[in-house]
Enzyme design. Structure first.
Site, PDB file in Angstrom:
ATOM      1  CB  THR A 133      47.846  36.489  32.790  1.00 34.81           C
ATOM      2  OG1 THR A 133      46.592  36.721  32.305  1.00 34.81           O
ATOM      3  CG2 THR A 133      48.819  37.022  31.711  1.00 34.81           C
ATOM      4  CE1 TYR A 171      46.054  41.670  17.358  1.00 36.74           C
ATOM      5  CE2 TYR A 171      44.605  40.497  16.297  1.00 36.74           C
ATOM      6  CZ  TYR A 171      45.944  41.416  16.095  1.00 36.74           C
ATOM      7  OH  TYR A 171      46.054  41.727  15.004  1.00 36.74           O
ATOM      8  CE1 TYR A 184      42.992  40.338  35.517  1.00 38.38           C
ATOM      9  CE2 TYR A 184      43.286  38.367  34.262  1.00 38.38           C
ATOM     10  CZ  TYR A 184      43.861  39.544  34.791  1.00 38.38           C
ATOM     11  OH  TYR A 184      44.979  39.731  35.126  1.00 38.38           O
ATOM     12  NE  ARG A 224      49.156  40.292  31.815  1.00 38.91           N
ATOM     13  CZ  ARG A 224      50.355  39.551  31.136  1.00 38.91           C
ATOM     14  NH1 ARG A 224      50.684  39.339  30.028  1.00 38.91           N
ATOM     15  NH2 ARG A 224      51.014  39.524  32.309  1.00 38.91           N
ATOM     16  CE  LYS A 237      43.727  39.240  38.640  1.00 36.85           C
ATOM     17  NZ  LYS A 237      44.654  38.074  38.340  1.00 36.85           N
ATOM     18  CB  ILE A 243      43.543  37.195  41.887  1.00 39.87           C
ATOM     19  CG1 ILE A 243      41.913  36.581  42.266  1.00 39.87           C
ATOM     20  CG2 ILE A 243      44.025  36.139  41.168  1.00 39.87           C
ATOM     21  CD1 ILE A 243      41.012  35.992  41.405  1.00 39.87           C
TER      22      ILE A 243
END
Length: 294
Positions: free
Chosen positions: A49, A112, A138, A143, A167, A209
């Site tokens: 990202t 989304y 992840y 987000r 992650k 990360i």
């Protein structure tokens, strides 16, 4: 050797520097990669990202992967980000992107669409079946709009081959502790929250990360190594010096924050692709003051 051994410590979610004209600035990217390697970070992540992947073309993504391999030059492992909300399109990316030199693929949960937990499970199960490299989940609900529940992650970890880790960036310490309690022994759990990394390593995570490690590679990677040695007194001293930086990095937008830091350090130019814009003048002045005091 398990992936959690290979990717132990600090991975860096690399930025994608741009020129004033909007092209990828490969010279600046080389400076960033060499700086994080020279200052002790254990591996790098391209196309995360922080690399502004939603505004990169497929050809640009392939170029960035190959360039990262070239500069990393086997000194550190490279993880490649391939995530999204179109499962069939991701299958094609996994087949077509140059992954021969990658240590693993990092795949953000579908955004989304807000799939159910069963939808998330089937999405990752489908990707794992075709991925030529181990898959790292992840979870970043801030987000994506949908949390990957601990039960879903644990089901994937125990039932699906080729899913090697996660992650975890939900910020939910209770969820993280449940994962660490019930995961398979060789399943990697790393932090995706710079400001929580020390505490999460104390709970049993094997690294992070990081966004901050782009611009604070020496301090941040040393803090992580100290935490992994359970020297939390020394780790806290280092972490305390970075608390202001964590706030500045994320107060407006990532990667606007880290690009502001890297610009103040003279490593890149301060350009992003719309809809992202650089830091406000007010925050940028604080970033410049922080960097000047380092």
């Amino acid at each position: 050797m398990s992936l959690q051994t290979i990717l132990r410590g600090t991975g860096v979610a690399l930025v994608t520097p741009f020129t004033k004209e909007g092209a990828i600035d490969f010279n600046a990217l080389e400076k960033v990669i060499r700086n994080v390697i020279d200052n002790g970070c254990e591996y790098v992540v391209t196309l995360g990202t922080t690399g502004e992947t939603p505004v990169l073309s497929k050809e640009e993504k392939k170029e960035l992967i190959e360039f990262t391999y070239k500069i990393a030059d086997s000194k550190v492992p490279v993880v490649v980000g391939i995530g999204g909300n179109d499962t069939q399109a991701l299958i094609k990316d996994l087949e077509q992107f140059p992954l021969d030199k990658a240590a693993a693929v990092l795949s953000a949960a579908p955004y989304y669409s807000k799939p159910s937990q069963e939808g998330i499970f089937q999405h990752y199960k489908t990707l794992a079946a075709v991925s030529p490299k181990p898959l790292i989940l992840y979870n970043v609900p801030g987000r994506t709009g949908r949390n990957v529940n601990a039960s879903t992650t644990l089901r994937l970890a125990h039932e699906v081959q080729n899913i090697a880790g996660i992650k975890e960036a939900s910020g939910d310490m209770s969820l993280c502790m449940q994962l660490l309690k019930d995961k398979p022994a060789d399943f990697m759990v790393v932090s995706g929250d710079d400001n929580l990394a020390m505490a999460q390593i104390a709970c049993g995570m094997t690294g992070v990360i990081s966004v901050a490690a782009n611009c604070l590679p020496r301090q941040f990677s040393e803090m992580v190594r100290l935490s992994l040695k359970h020297d939390f007194t020394a780790a806290k001293r280092l972490n305390d010096t970075m608390l202001e930086a964590y706030n500045l990095l994320f107060c407006e937008n990532n990667p606007a924050g880290v690009k502001g830091f890297l610009t103040a350090m003279g490593l890149i130019q301060n350009h992003l692709r719309l809809p992202l814009v650089p830091l406000s003048d007010e925050v940028m002045k604080k970033v410049q003051q922080y960097v000047a005091a380092l």
